[in-house]
Design an enzyme around this catalytic site. Structure first.
Site, PDB file in Angstrom:
ATOM      1  N   ASN A 287       0.878  -1.173   0.000  1.00  0.00           N
ATOM      2  CA  ASN A 287       0.000   0.000   0.000  1.00  0.00           C
ATOM      3  C   ASN A 287       0.916   1.224   0.000  1.00  0.00           C
ATOM      4  O   ASN A 287       1.508   1.548   1.013  1.00  0.00           O
ATOM      5  CB  ASN A 287      -0.896  -0.038   1.247  1.00  0.00           C
ATOM      6  CG  ASN A 287      -1.722   1.224   1.401  1.00  0.00           C
ATOM      7  OD1 ASN A 287      -1.774   2.057   0.496  1.00  0.00           O
ATOM      8  ND2 ASN A 287      -2.369   1.361   2.554  1.00  0.00           N
ATOM      9  N   TRP A 288       1.015   1.868  -1.161  1.00  0.00           N
ATOM     10  CA  TRP A 288       1.977   2.969  -1.295  1.00  0.00           C
ATOM     11  C   TRP A 288       1.511   4.249  -0.608  1.00  0.00           C
ATOM     12  O   TRP A 288       2.278   5.197  -0.477  1.00  0.00           O
ATOM     13  CB  TRP A 288       2.259   3.258  -2.770  1.00  0.00           C
ATOM     14  CG  TRP A 288       2.966   2.168  -3.507  1.00  0.00           C
ATOM     15  CD1 TRP A 288       3.252   0.894  -3.055  1.00  0.00           C
ATOM     16  CD2 TRP A 288       3.481   2.228  -4.842  1.00  0.00           C
ATOM     17  NE1 TRP A 288       3.902   0.178  -4.028  1.00  0.00           N
ATOM     18  CE2 TRP A 288       4.062   0.978  -5.131  1.00  0.00           C
ATOM     19  CE3 TRP A 288       3.508   3.219  -5.815  1.00  0.00           C
ATOM     20  CZ2 TRP A 288       4.655   0.687  -6.361  1.00  0.00           C
ATOM     21  CZ3 TRP A 288       4.095   2.948  -7.042  1.00  0.00           C
ATOM     22  CH2 TRP A 288       4.673   1.687  -7.307  1.00  0.00           C
ATOM     23  N   LYS A 289       0.220   4.289  -0.254  1.00  0.00           N
ATOM     24  CA  LYS A 289      -0.358   5.493   0.379  1.00  0.00           C
ATOM     25  C   LYS A 289      -0.063   6.722  -0.494  1.00  0.00           C
ATOM     26  O   LYS A 289      -0.014   6.592  -1.722  1.00  0.00           O
ATOM     27  CB  LYS A 289       0.160   5.633   1.823  1.00  0.00           C
ATOM     28  CG  LYS A 289      -0.081   4.355   2.635  1.00  0.00           C
ATOM     29  CD  LYS A 289       0.129   4.521   4.107  1.00  0.00           C
ATOM     30  CE  LYS A 289      -0.106   3.195   4.809  1.00  0.00           C
ATOM     31  NZ  LYS A 289       0.008   3.271   6.264  1.00  0.00           N
TER      32      LYS A 289
ATOM     33  N   HIS B 299      -9.360   1.261   5.376  1.00  0.00           N
ATOM     34  CA  HIS B 299      -8.068   1.520   6.031  1.00  0.00           C
ATOM     35  C   HIS B 299      -8.295   2.514   7.168  1.00  0.00           C
ATOM     36  O   HIS B 299      -9.090   3.444   7.038  1.00  0.00           O
ATOM     37  CB  HIS B 299      -7.058   2.061   5.019  1.00  0.00           C
ATOM     38  CG  HIS B 299      -5.661   2.008   5.538  1.00  0.00           C
ATOM     39  ND1 HIS B 299      -5.193   2.905   6.477  1.00  0.00           N
ATOM     40  CD2 HIS B 299      -4.650   1.139   5.303  1.00  0.00           C
ATOM     41  CE1 HIS B 299      -3.943   2.587   6.781  1.00  0.00           C
ATOM     42  NE2 HIS B 299      -3.590   1.507   6.086  1.00  0.00           N
TER      43      HIS B 299
ATOM     44  N   GLU C  68      -6.657   4.920   8.100  1.00  0.00           N
ATOM     45  CA  GLU C  68      -6.404   6.323   7.727  1.00  0.00           C
ATOM     46  C   GLU C  68      -7.629   6.928   7.057  1.00  0.00           C
ATOM     47  O   GLU C  68      -7.898   8.120   7.208  1.00  0.00           O
ATOM     48  CB  GLU C  68      -5.149   6.404   6.838  1.00  0.00           C
ATOM     49  CG  GLU C  68      -3.883   6.167   7.658  1.00  0.00           C
ATOM     50  CD  GLU C  68      -2.736   5.499   6.915  1.00  0.00           C
ATOM     51  OE1 GLU C  68      -2.750   5.483   5.669  1.00  0.00           O
ATOM     52  OE2 GLU C  68      -1.824   4.983   7.596  1.00  0.00           O
TER      53      GLU C  68
ATOM     54  N   GLU D 261      -5.009  -4.870  10.802  1.00  0.00           N
ATOM     55  CA  GLU D 261      -3.993  -3.829  10.977  1.00  0.00           C
ATOM     56  C   GLU D 261      -4.254  -3.079  12.282  1.00  0.00           C
ATOM     57  O   GLU D 261      -5.071  -2.147  12.303  1.00  0.00           O
ATOM     58  CB  GLU D 261      -4.036  -2.823   9.816  1.00  0.00           C
ATOM     59  CG  GLU D 261      -3.701  -3.393   8.467  1.00  0.00           C
ATOM     60  CD  GLU D 261      -3.140  -2.328   7.517  1.00  0.00           C
ATOM     61  OE1 GLU D 261      -2.123  -2.619   6.881  1.00  0.00           O
ATOM     62  OE2 GLU D 261      -3.697  -1.217   7.429  1.00  0.00           O
TER      63      GLU D 261
ATOM     64  N   GLY E  62       2.882   2.334  10.781  1.00  0.00           N
ATOM     65  CA  GLY E  62       3.866   3.410  10.598  1.00  0.00           C
ATOM     66  C   GLY E  62       4.592   3.808  11.874  1.00  0.00           C
ATOM     67  O   GLY E  62       5.259   4.837  11.918  1.00  0.00           O
TER      68      GLY E  62
ATOM     69  N   SER F 221       3.842  -2.019  10.404  1.00  0.00           N
ATOM     70  CA  SER F 221       5.293  -2.069  10.635  1.00  0.00           C
ATOM     71  C   SER F 221       5.930  -3.407  10.267  1.00  0.00           C
ATOM     72  O   SER F 221       6.851  -3.866  10.952  1.00  0.00           O
ATOM     73  CB  SER F 221       5.610  -1.695  12.091  1.00  0.00           C
ATOM     74  OG  SER F 221       5.232  -0.354  12.338  1.00  0.00           O
TER      75      SER F 221
ATOM     76  N   GLY G 138       3.091  -1.022   4.209  1.00  0.00           N
ATOM     77  CA  GLY G 138       3.180   0.391   3.842  1.00  0.00           C
ATOM     78  C   GLY G 138       4.610   0.764   3.498  1.00  0.00           C
ATOM     79  O   GLY G 138       5.100   0.497   2.401  1.00  0.00           O
ATOM     80  N   GLY G 139       5.309   1.347   4.456  1.00  0.00           N
ATOM     81  CA  GLY G 139       6.656   1.892   4.236  1.00  0.00           C
ATOM     82  C   GLY G 139       7.618   0.951   3.534  1.00  0.00           C
ATOM     83  O   GLY G 139       8.314   1.357   2.589  1.00  0.00           O
TER      84      GLY G 139
HETATM   85  P1  13P Z   1       3.387   0.409   7.591  1.00  0.00           P
HETATM   86  O1  13P Z   1       3.868  -0.897   7.001  1.00  0.00           O
HETATM   87  O2  13P Z   1       4.101   1.598   7.048  1.00  0.00           O
HETATM   88  O3  13P Z   1       3.311   0.350   9.074  1.00  0.00           O
HETATM   89  O4  13P Z   1       1.859   0.596   7.074  1.00  0.00           O
HETATM   90  C1  13P Z   1       0.958  -0.450   7.211  1.00  0.00           C
HETATM   91  C2  13P Z   1      -0.292  -0.102   6.493  1.00  0.00           C
HETATM   92  O5  13P Z   1      -1.039   0.774   6.899  1.00  0.00           O
HETATM   93  C3  13P Z   1      -0.591  -0.841   5.262  1.00  0.00           C
HETATM   94  O6  13P Z   1      -1.888  -0.600   4.812  1.00  0.00           O
END
Ligand code: 13P
Length: 265
Positions: free
Chosen positions: A16-18, A104, A106, A176, A182, A221, A242-243
């Site tokens: 997930n590149w956000k 999600h 967010e 999640e 993050g 994470s 994510g990251g």
């Molecule tokens: P991180 O891997 O950056 O913690 O993000 C997880 C995430 O929200 C994937 O959707």
């Protein structure tokens, strides 16, 4: 709704590149992913770039003859019309998108998306042959109050109760925990396994078949250093990343860890 045959559970690692990337980064990342994943078998891989770059990503994946699946980070509940700024599932389909992240944390937090609104998206995607990647999970405070399972059950019930548990056939659940996203403060593999097993058991109360076949990813994470420990757990069927998905080398290493761990059963 015709629920169809129950697909077998296969591990899925999704990036997930956000809100990250630009044309140069998309080109480089996809090129390196395609090369890095050459010969890696037994695990499905998807990426969800910002919607802006889906066209470019689709072209580059095609050119590289890559098996990486294209995903999106969000979708609207309308198919067309006067909805400024929104993107429909038909548009996503037009660019070869199959997997769509919904719910999600967010989006729940910053865009005030409710369980009911997310349930509408889920049903709409299923009706149109797309794969929802439904994110569920508790906040830090809910975790401290021991409410993790109740929160996950409520988020699932919003969908199951307006349809039938079989609507989860072929869908993906991403557990999640919000406090792990993050933050670098990942859930331990043992703790994540406990929650995944409990989520599966909750679904099994309604249908054993659906429960045994639904993919439940862990997200929050995930890094190369902790990935293999998650994949070694029987109820963790991959990861939503994510990251660490923004860098081809770390993303490929995590996917290889999934392939090695899951294929060694
Ligand atoms: P991180 O891997 O950056 O913690 O993000 C997880 C995430 O929200 C994937 O959707």
């Amino acid at each position: 709704m015709n629920y169809g045959d129950i697909p077998m559970r296969r591990p899925l690692v999704m990036g997930n590149w956000k809100l990250n990337g630009n044309k140069t980064m998309v080109a480089k990342l996809i090129k390196n992913l395609a090369t890095g994943l050459n010969g890696v078998e037994g695990v499905d891989v998807a990426i969800a770039p910002p919607v802006m770059y889906l066209d470019l990503a689709e072209q580059l994946l095609g050119k590289a003859e890559s098996k990486v699946t294209l995903g999106a980070q969000n979708v609207d509940i309308h198919l067309s019309g006067a909805f400024t700024g929104d993107i429909s599932l038909e548009m996503l389909k037009d660019f070869g998108v199959t997997h769509i992240i919904i719910g999600h944390s967010e989006r729940r937090e910053y865009h005030k998306e409710s369980d009911e609104f997310i349930a509408k998206k889920f049903i709409l995607l299923k009706k149109n042959g797309l794969i929802p990647v439904l994110c569920i999970g508790e906040s830090d405070a809910q975790n401290a109050a021991n409410e993790t399972l109740a929160v996950c059950a409520r988020q699932l019930d919003a969908i199951i109760n307006i349809q039938d548990v079989r609507v989860l056939h072929g869908a993906i659940i991403a557990y999640e925990p919000i406090w792990a996203i993050g933050t670098g403060k990942a859930a331990t593999a043992k703790e994540a396994q406990r929650i995944h097993a409990a989520i599966r058991a909750y679904i099994a109360e309604k249908s054993e078949d659906v429960a045994q076949n639904v993919i439940i990813q862990y997200g929050g994470s995930v890094k190369l250093e902790n990935a293999a420990a998650y994949f070694a757990q029987p109820d963790i069927d991959g990861a939503l990343i994510g990251g660490a998905a923004l860098n081809a080398e770390s993303f490929v290493s995590i996917i290889k860890a999934a392939a090695d761990t899951k294929n060694s059963y």
